[in-house]
Design an enzyme around this catalytic site. Structure first.
Site: not given
Ligand code: FDA
Length: 305
Positions: A132, A182
């Protein structure tokens, strides 16, 4: 970034607040949504259920920012147990670690040793290790440790954050190491000079970096729940004549479960990040900060317990 989100993420880093929330009865239902359980067994049950639906796991023992060597050593030992058990039980899972959990902040050489030992073990049991990415002031150290590791080993998958202004430069170096990446948007409160703040500019950068991953890195993984980002990756693969198995879509346990299933059913490679353990506080706060609706859910359980 909104004031509420920044305040929440700030609270996520405060140990005092952690004690209060972890003792409050409110937490169980909120925690259960995002965390598979307290034990490795609970995590394996969650991952086995995902496997039966055609989705892989990414096992995460909660814990970060550890303050002493004994805790870091315990985390290594726990991961070693998890790797062996995953192999024995034929579970389809990767395993992800945070370098501060392995002692990056207390004993850098020890952290390198622990990471190397887990990397060797993962290799020997045929499972993928992932790393991560944490706060921006840890990125240099994380990349240094990563470079040291891959000088003599198969590169683990490394998370990089689209919101950091430095990430395009970091990726140019990581491409030379053939690092599997990732790509995530980024989950921490970061200052304007280090990180893009507006959601649209983060998404634009995410798209740009998705193209870069397809062109310069092996086996791209998109860690996102954002349908627009996933759609863009699907298109990027198609434009290059690549099939649905040529990249991985990764999401978090408890988030957009139906979408995970739809993508897996459509033949995409999907992995779900499955956290377990008792050190869930900072992880939970980051999840709450990502979505205003989660705060309402949190507030309701405050009342209900
Ligand atoms: P965005 O935040 O725009 O969300 C898109 C949609 O997804 C939202 O409208 C909602 O519907 C849904 N959604 C997203 N987050 C949600 C939540 N918490 N609860 C409910 N619904 C939600 N970050 C980091 O800094 N270091 C890391 O190593 C990682 N590792 C990691 C692994 C994996 C497998 C994932 C999926 C994410 C991470 N992250 C991370 C977190 C990442 O940086 C980010 O904060 C979250 O994925 C939210 O961003 P989205 O890309 O999903 O888009």
């Amino acid at each position: 970034m909104s004031v509420t989100r920044r305040a929440l993420l700030w609270l996520g880093g405060r140990r005092g607040a952690q004690g209060i929330v972890q003792r409050a009865p409110l937490s169980r239902s909120v925690v259960r949504r995002f965390v598979a359980g307290d034990t490795l067994d609970a995590a394996f049950s969650a991952i086995s259920a995902l496997n039966r639906s055609g989705i892989g796991g990414i096992l995460d023992e909660l814990g970060e920012g550890v303050r002493d060597t004994a805790e870091a050593e315990q985390a290594r030992a726990d991961y070693a147990t998890a790797l062996d058990a995953a192999k024995r039980r034929h579970v389809d899972t990767a395993v992800t670690v945070k370098l501060t959990q392995l002692g990056l902040l207390v004993d850098r050489e020890g952290c390198e040793r622990r990471l190397a030992s887990l990397s060797d073990q993962a290799e020997s049991v045929g499972l993928r290790l992932e790393i991560d990415m944490e706060q921006s002031d840890l990125v240099d150290a994380t990349l240094d440790v990563y470079r040291g590791l891959v000088a003599s080993r198969r590169p683990p998958r490394l998370a990089v954050q689209a919101y950091l202004r430095r990430t395009p430069d970091d990726l140019r170096v990581l491409a030379g190491l053939k690092a599997p990446i990732r790509l995530v948007k980024g989950a921490y409160a970061e200052p304007e000079e280090k990180a893009l703040q507006r959601p649209e500019e983060i998404s634009d950068r995410y798209r740009e970096l998705t193209e870069w991953l397809f062109d310069h890195h092996p086996d791209p993984a998109l860690g996102t729940h954002d349908g627009a980002m996933i759609g863009f990756a699907q298109l990027a693969a198609r434009r290059r004549g690549l099939d649905r198995r040529s990249f991985e879509i990764q999401m978090l346990y408890g988030v957009r479960r139906e979408l995970q299933q739809e993508l897996a059913d459509a033949g995409y490679r999907v992995r779900t990040y499955v956290p377990y353990g008792s050190a869930w506080y900072p992880y939970l706060v980051r999840r709450l900060a990502e979505r205003p609706a989660n705060l309402r859910f949190f507030a309701r359980s405050l009342v209900k317990g």
